[in-house]
Design a protein around this motif. Sequence first.
Motif, PDB file in Angstrom:
ATOM      1  N   THR A 153       0.825  -1.221   0.000  1.00  0.00           N
ATOM      2  CA  THR A 153       0.000   0.000   0.000  1.00  0.00           C
ATOM      3  C   THR A 153       0.854   1.263   0.000  1.00  0.00           C
ATOM      4  OG1 THR A 153      -0.150   0.017   2.429  1.00  0.00           O
ATOM      5  CG2 THR A 153      -1.853  -1.189   1.227  1.00  0.00           C
ATOM      6  N   GLY A 154       0.334   2.283  -0.683  1.00  0.00           N
ATOM      7  CA  GLY A 154       0.974   3.590  -0.700  1.00  0.00           C
ATOM      8  C   GLY A 154       0.484   4.474   0.434  1.00  0.00           C
ATOM      9  N   ALA A 155       0.790   5.753   0.338  1.00  0.00           N
ATOM     10  CA  ALA A 155       0.455   6.704   1.403  1.00  0.00           C
ATOM     11  C   ALA A 155      -1.046   6.936   1.466  1.00  0.00           C
ATOM     12  CB  ALA A 155       1.174   8.024   1.158  1.00  0.00           C
ATOM     13  N   PRO A 156      -1.598   7.028   2.690  1.00  0.00           N
ATOM     14  CA  PRO A 156      -3.036   7.288   2.835  1.00  0.00           C
ATOM     15  C   PRO A 156      -3.399   8.718   2.459  1.00  0.00           C
ATOM     16  CG  PRO A 156      -1.951   7.246   4.980  1.00  0.00           C
ATOM     17  CD  PRO A 156      -0.921   6.844   3.988  1.00  0.00           C
ATOM     18  N   GLN A 157      -4.611   8.867   1.923  1.00  0.00           N
ATOM     19  CA  GLN A 157      -5.153  10.166   1.561  1.00  0.00           C
ATOM     20  C   GLN A 157      -6.567  10.273   2.132  1.00  0.00           C
ATOM     21  OE1 GLN A 157      -3.265  12.339  -0.149  1.00  0.00           O
ATOM     22  NE2 GLN A 157      -1.593  10.850  -0.481  1.00  0.00           N
ATOM     23  N   ALA A 158      -7.036  11.490   2.303  1.00  0.00           N
ATOM     24  CA  ALA A 158      -8.400  11.689   2.784  1.00  0.00           C
ATOM     25  C   ALA A 158      -9.416  11.215   1.761  1.00  0.00           C
ATOM     26  CB  ALA A 158      -8.624  13.168   3.089  1.00  0.00           C
ATOM     27  N   LEU A 159     -10.573  10.734   2.246  1.00  0.00           N
ATOM     28  CA  LEU A 159     -11.634  10.333   1.344  1.00  0.00           C
ATOM     29  C   LEU A 159     -12.160  11.540   0.580  1.00  0.00           C
ATOM     30  CD1 LEU A 159     -11.654   7.807   3.308  1.00  0.00           C
ATOM     31  CD2 LEU A 159     -14.098   7.667   2.807  1.00  0.00           C
ATOM     32  N   PRO A 160     -12.273  11.438  -0.750  1.00  0.00           N
ATOM     33  CA  PRO A 160     -12.858  12.542  -1.508  1.00  0.00           C
ATOM     34  C   PRO A 160     -14.380  12.545  -1.368  1.00  0.00           C
ATOM     35  CG  PRO A 160     -12.331  10.740  -2.977  1.00  0.00           C
ATOM     36  CD  PRO A 160     -11.831  10.338  -1.611  1.00  0.00           C
ATOM     37  N   ASP A 161     -15.000  13.631  -1.793  1.00  0.00           N
ATOM     38  CA  ASP A 161     -16.461  13.730  -1.718  1.00  0.00           C
ATOM     39  C   ASP A 161     -17.145  12.715  -2.625  1.00  0.00           C
ATOM     40  OD1 ASP A 161     -16.251  15.806   0.090  1.00  0.00           O
ATOM     41  OD2 ASP A 161     -16.390  17.370  -1.438  1.00  0.00           O
ATOM     42  N   VAL A 162     -16.523  12.430  -3.764  1.00  0.00           N
ATOM     43  CA  VAL A 162     -17.056  11.441  -4.704  1.00  0.00           C
ATOM     44  C   VAL A 162     -16.007  10.361  -4.889  1.00  0.00           C
ATOM     45  CG1 VAL A 162     -17.889  11.005  -7.040  1.00  0.00           C
ATOM     46  CG2 VAL A 162     -18.468  13.163  -5.891  1.00  0.00           C
ATOM     47  N   HIS A 236      -4.796   7.775 -10.312  1.00  0.00           N
ATOM     48  CA  HIS A 236      -4.766   9.215 -10.572  1.00  0.00           C
ATOM     49  C   HIS A 236      -5.539   9.986  -9.497  1.00  0.00           C
ATOM     50  CE1 HIS A 236      -4.440  12.870 -12.906  1.00  0.00           C
ATOM     51  NE2 HIS A 236      -5.740  13.058 -12.788  1.00  0.00           N
ATOM     52  N   GLY A 237      -4.883  10.982  -8.929  1.00  0.00           N
ATOM     53  CA  GLY A 237      -5.490  11.802  -7.900  1.00  0.00           C
ATOM     54  C   GLY A 237      -5.464  11.183  -6.520  1.00  0.00           C
ATOM     55  N   ILE A 238      -4.955   9.939  -6.417  1.00  0.00           N
ATOM     56  CA  ILE A 238      -4.906   9.248  -5.120  1.00  0.00           C
ATOM     57  C   ILE A 238      -3.474   8.996  -4.683  1.00  0.00           C
ATOM     58  CG2 ILE A 238      -5.550   7.126  -3.894  1.00  0.00           C
ATOM     59  CD1 ILE A 238      -8.057   7.038  -5.689  1.00  0.00           C
TER      60      ILE A 238
END
Length: 247
Positions: A153-162, A236-238
Amino acid sequence: MHIDAATQLLLDARHSGLALDWRRLAVGDAETAYAVQDAQLLRLGPVGGWKVGSKGDGGTPGCAPLPVSGVLPSGTMLAGPQWRMRGLEVELALRVGRDYDPDEQLPDEAELRTVFDAILPAIEVVETRLGHPPCTNPWAGMADLQSHGALVTGAPQALPDVLSLRQIEASLSIDGQQLSHTTGGNPADLWPLLGWLALHCARRGQPWRAGQIITTGSCTGLQMARGGRRVEAALHGIGAVWLDFAG
């Protein structure tokens, strides 16, 4: 086949690196396959996460628990005789932020968003313990933790709205050569899939625990790597994630 016997055959194959003829694994239904999964995890260590997937055709999803020892950070090197198949799938994973039991209620997206605290790019390394292909018994493959080898797994990111699997752009490269680039390559409906898994795990006596990682099926299809190769993936974007196979 007795659950203990099937479990021992799979564990012997896992530890020896020698393939088990799938015809010896007489597992005939989902209930037995899930029982064999659970029996293996009692020996392999605590549950570090779950894999779940669906073909997106309205059928019942399938899942498997993941040993915590096989949930690994980006940059991991995998070495040893157990890495024979070296299958690769780029996936979206989510991190459980709090202990969660749905209490016999199928959770919806709004409820699930209170459970997860991050999303992560992931590479699932696919490794069957079963030999003599093709395996025509799907329950044998399910008993074999759905061919799970490792989850990097890569680095965690916040959940997007969609957040929809049908909109995710994913890529996979080996030694700098792109093998796959897809948009919406995973046909599953994400939030119903996760709701099904939450209820399934609770009914199985294994509700989600904080810190567990849930991975949701391939966005790129199955690709193969040879030894001594660097594997790089991105959503992409994650974010990005990579691993090496030793030669």
